[in-house]
Design a protein around this motif. Sequence first.
Motif, mmCIF file in Angstrom:
data_model
loop_
_atom_site.group_PDB
_atom_site.id
_atom_site.type_symbol
_atom_site.label_atom_id
_atom_site.label_comp_id
_atom_site.label_asym_id
_atom_site.label_seq_id
_atom_site.Cartn_x
_atom_site.Cartn_y
_atom_site.Cartn_z
ATOM 1 N N HIS A 422 0.937 -1.251 0.001
ATOM 2 C CA HIS A 422 0.024 0.161 0.219
ATOM 3 C C HIS A 422 0.960 1.161 0.000
ATOM 4 C CE1 HIS A 422 -3.798 -1.956 0.814
ATOM 5 N NE2 HIS A 422 -3.142 -2.650 1.263
ATOM 6 N N ARG A 423 0.702 1.905 -1.058
ATOM 7 C CA ARG A 423 1.478 3.222 -1.131
ATOM 8 C C ARG A 423 0.755 4.493 -0.880
ATOM 9 N NH1 ARG A 423 4.730 0.426 -0.043
ATOM 10 N NH2 ARG A 423 6.312 -0.646 -1.315
ATOM 11 N N ASP A 424 0.252 5.029 -1.910
ATOM 12 C CA ASP A 424 -0.767 6.207 -1.897
ATOM 13 C C ASP A 424 -2.139 5.452 -2.248
ATOM 14 O OD1 ASP A 424 -2.333 8.432 -1.665
ATOM 15 O OD2 ASP A 424 -1.128 9.504 -2.984
ATOM 16 N N ARG A 425 -2.889 4.704 -1.221
ATOM 17 C CA ARG A 425 -3.964 4.225 -1.548
ATOM 18 C C ARG A 425 -5.167 4.895 -2.291
ATOM 19 N NH1 ARG A 425 -5.395 0.329 -4.497
ATOM 20 N NH2 ARG A 425 -7.427 -0.590 -3.804
ATOM 21 N N PRO A 426 -5.461 6.302 -1.502
ATOM 22 C CA PRO A 426 -6.596 7.005 -2.362
ATOM 23 C C PRO A 426 -6.419 7.248 -3.680
ATOM 24 C CG PRO A 426 -5.746 7.872 0.082
ATOM 25 C CD PRO A 426 -4.818 6.775 -0.296
ATOM 26 N N ALA A 427 -5.002 7.543 -3.868
ATOM 27 C CA ALA A 427 -4.776 7.950 -5.366
ATOM 28 C C ALA A 427 -4.863 6.565 -6.339
ATOM 29 C CB ALA A 427 -3.376 8.467 -5.470
ATOM 30 N N GLU A 428 -4.490 5.536 -5.696
ATOM 31 C CA GLU A 428 -4.785 4.258 -6.456
ATOM 32 C C GLU A 428 -6.246 4.117 -6.787
ATOM 33 O OE1 GLU A 428 -2.867 1.223 -4.320
ATOM 34 O OE2 GLU A 428 -0.729 2.192 -4.887
ATOM 35 N N ARG A 429 -6.979 4.233 -5.564
ATOM 36 C CA ARG A 429 -8.519 3.982 -5.845
ATOM 37 C C ARG A 429 -9.173 4.722 -6.995
ATOM 38 N NH1 ARG A 429 -8.507 3.718 0.160
ATOM 39 N NH2 ARG A 429 -8.847 1.738 0.779
ATOM 40 N N THR A 430 -8.811 6.139 -6.822
ATOM 41 C CA THR A 430 -9.199 7.226 -7.892
ATOM 42 C C THR A 430 -8.936 6.709 -9.268
ATOM 43 O OG1 THR A 430 -8.864 9.164 -6.431
ATOM 44 C CG2 THR A 430 -9.069 9.584 -8.789
ATOM 45 N N ALA A 444 -15.777 -6.241 -10.287
ATOM 46 C CA ALA A 444 -15.561 -7.467 -9.465
ATOM 47 C C ALA A 444 -13.783 -7.452 -9.352
ATOM 48 C CB ALA A 444 -15.737 -8.838 -10.269
ATOM 49 N N GLU A 445 -13.038 -6.880 -10.288
ATOM 50 C CA GLU A 445 -11.752 -6.723 -10.031
ATOM 51 C C GLU A 445 -11.425 -5.674 -9.024
ATOM 52 O OE1 GLU A 445 -7.617 -7.306 -10.020
ATOM 53 O OE2 GLU A 445 -9.100 -8.721 -10.830
ATOM 54 N N LEU A 446 -11.993 -4.597 -9.168
ATOM 55 C CA LEU A 446 -11.795 -3.547 -8.044
ATOM 56 C C LEU A 446 -12.392 -4.132 -6.737
ATOM 57 C CD1 LEU A 446 -11.044 -0.647 -7.811
ATOM 58 C CD2 LEU A 446 -13.722 -0.221 -8.217
ATOM 59 N N ALA A 447 -13.248 -4.961 -6.719
ATOM 60 C CA ALA A 447 -13.721 -5.478 -5.312
ATOM 61 C C ALA A 447 -12.452 -6.169 -4.918
ATOM 62 C CB ALA A 447 -14.827 -6.150 -5.216
ATOM 63 N N ARG A 448 -11.824 -7.204 -5.690
ATOM 64 C CA ARG A 448 -10.885 -7.995 -5.289
ATOM 65 C C ARG A 448 -9.376 -7.332 -4.845
ATOM 66 N NH1 ARG A 448 -13.078 -11.612 -9.416
ATOM 67 N NH2 ARG A 448 -12.084 -10.516 -11.006
ATOM 68 N N ARG A 449 -9.467 -6.059 -5.582
ATOM 69 C CA ARG A 449 -8.339 -5.257 -5.035
ATOM 70 C C ARG A 449 -8.276 -4.523 -3.649
ATOM 71 N NH1 ARG A 449 -5.611 -1.805 -10.194
ATOM 72 N NH2 ARG A 449 -5.596 -3.931 -11.542
ATOM 73 N N GLU A 450 -9.551 -4.302 -3.287
ATOM 74 C CA GLU A 450 -9.934 -4.014 -1.879
ATOM 75 C C GLU A 450 -9.848 -5.031 -0.907
ATOM 76 O OE1 GLU A 450 -10.085 -0.845 -0.908
ATOM 77 O OE2 GLU A 450 -9.799 -0.068 -2.696
ATOM 78 N N GLY A 451 -9.890 -6.206 -1.271
ATOM 79 C CA GLY A 451 -9.679 -7.374 -0.452
ATOM 80 C C GLY A 451 -11.016 -7.846 0.094
#
Length: 467
Positions: A422-430, A444-451
């Motif tokens: 995890h580096r800059d997670r807010p920027a990665e989410r955007t 679904a891939e976005l949800a998997r990235r959030e664990g």
Amino acid sequence: MFTLFKDTLAAAALKAKGDRLARERAVALLEGAGRPSAYSLNDAAPTADAGWAEVGTGGASRSAPGRRSAAEIRTAARELAAENPYAKNALRVLEAYVVGPGATLSHARRPAASGVNPGDTDSPAGDTELRAVWSRFWEANGPHVTLNELAVRTWRDGECFVRFFPRAGDVPAARFLDPEEIGPTRERPESLGVLTDPADAVTPVAYLRIDPTNGEHVETIPAAEVLHVKAGADDAEVRGVSVLAPLIAPLTRHAEWLETELTARRVQASVVLWRKVQGNVSAYGDTDGTAGDLAGARADRGVFAPGSILTTPDTTNLEFLAPKTSFAEASRIGRALLLGAAAGVGLPEFMLTADASNANYASTMAAEGPAVKRFAAEQRFFAAALARLWALLARDAVARGVVSEAAVAGLAPEFTFADLAHRDRPAERTADVRLVRAGVLSRAELARREGVDPQRMRREIGAETGE
């Protein structure tokens, strides 16, 4: 008389034939043309037309003279993991990054499944039932078998055996088997405890369970009842090798080097005051009653304890040959040994030693890159092992009527582990949200990235919105 002569001649002929066969056998073994190391259940040697047997013989390639056996490496690795702080930290780092809180199971439709609509986002048939079986298995066997312990055993011992026992109306019970319980018997001394298919020497069909104390054969366990996860070995090798094997030599030498340095410091600080007196030396005895003269030397090691006060007559001449060492130069040796250990386990130095003082932020981030790749590879490795466990539980669920065989055939398990970095997670989410809107990533891939579980999130969102 003639009968006695005939019997004597026959015995001599048999002895000569036995000697000849023994020599031929020895030559065949030396030339590498001996019998394969893994035997089938009927103890029949594979022939030239027996499929894949000649491609993979199933033997252990680490039998060269001077090399430790897998059992010796396992014993040394266990001692290292129990006593050496660096080896213990390496296992702790691998466990934290690779396994973490565990793995989440989800299912995807197999492309070849009949009636599959690629745009269908509903839960596949059998998904809920199999996920419930999966959760129930870990819940029922949690005190005895966990994913974290399975991973640590695999890394430390080079392999892990999990045996399953059927339970009426419930998921199978699972227990660990120590690697020492799987071994060769007198009947199959070269099997290494693993019996393979005569047509494919890399496919196990049974495991030989022995008594570790005397090596006696206890039982033969079918391969369908055992989950064998091995590491550090080729596919043709039936037993694994500890991932700590490359650390044994450097960490052992590092401990010896550290002991040498500490001994040198103790010697240098052994005598802090040398009193030369005239007259009776015994009058200057220490206040605690111990002798302060040459008799105060430790008889067992021939040296003085650190902080000793030496009292001798003024006619006594002593020459102190203290070792001339420079810790600044010697510390390079210690770091070189730790760097070798870090390279052997595939971790950067700061992860092995828990000390990032030798690097700045930029170099630490650069050094972390290969480690993250290593962790991702380990996650894929254990995902494959969990897929074999899923197949076993799915067969049991079908046998108990929990789910249909057709539903199992149309599902493919997918395991999601914790994020590695995890580096800059807010920027990665955007950035991820923009990729979803552009059609590059799926929700679904976005949800998997959030664990989180994509299917569970879809159901909960639908329940909240009333859809």
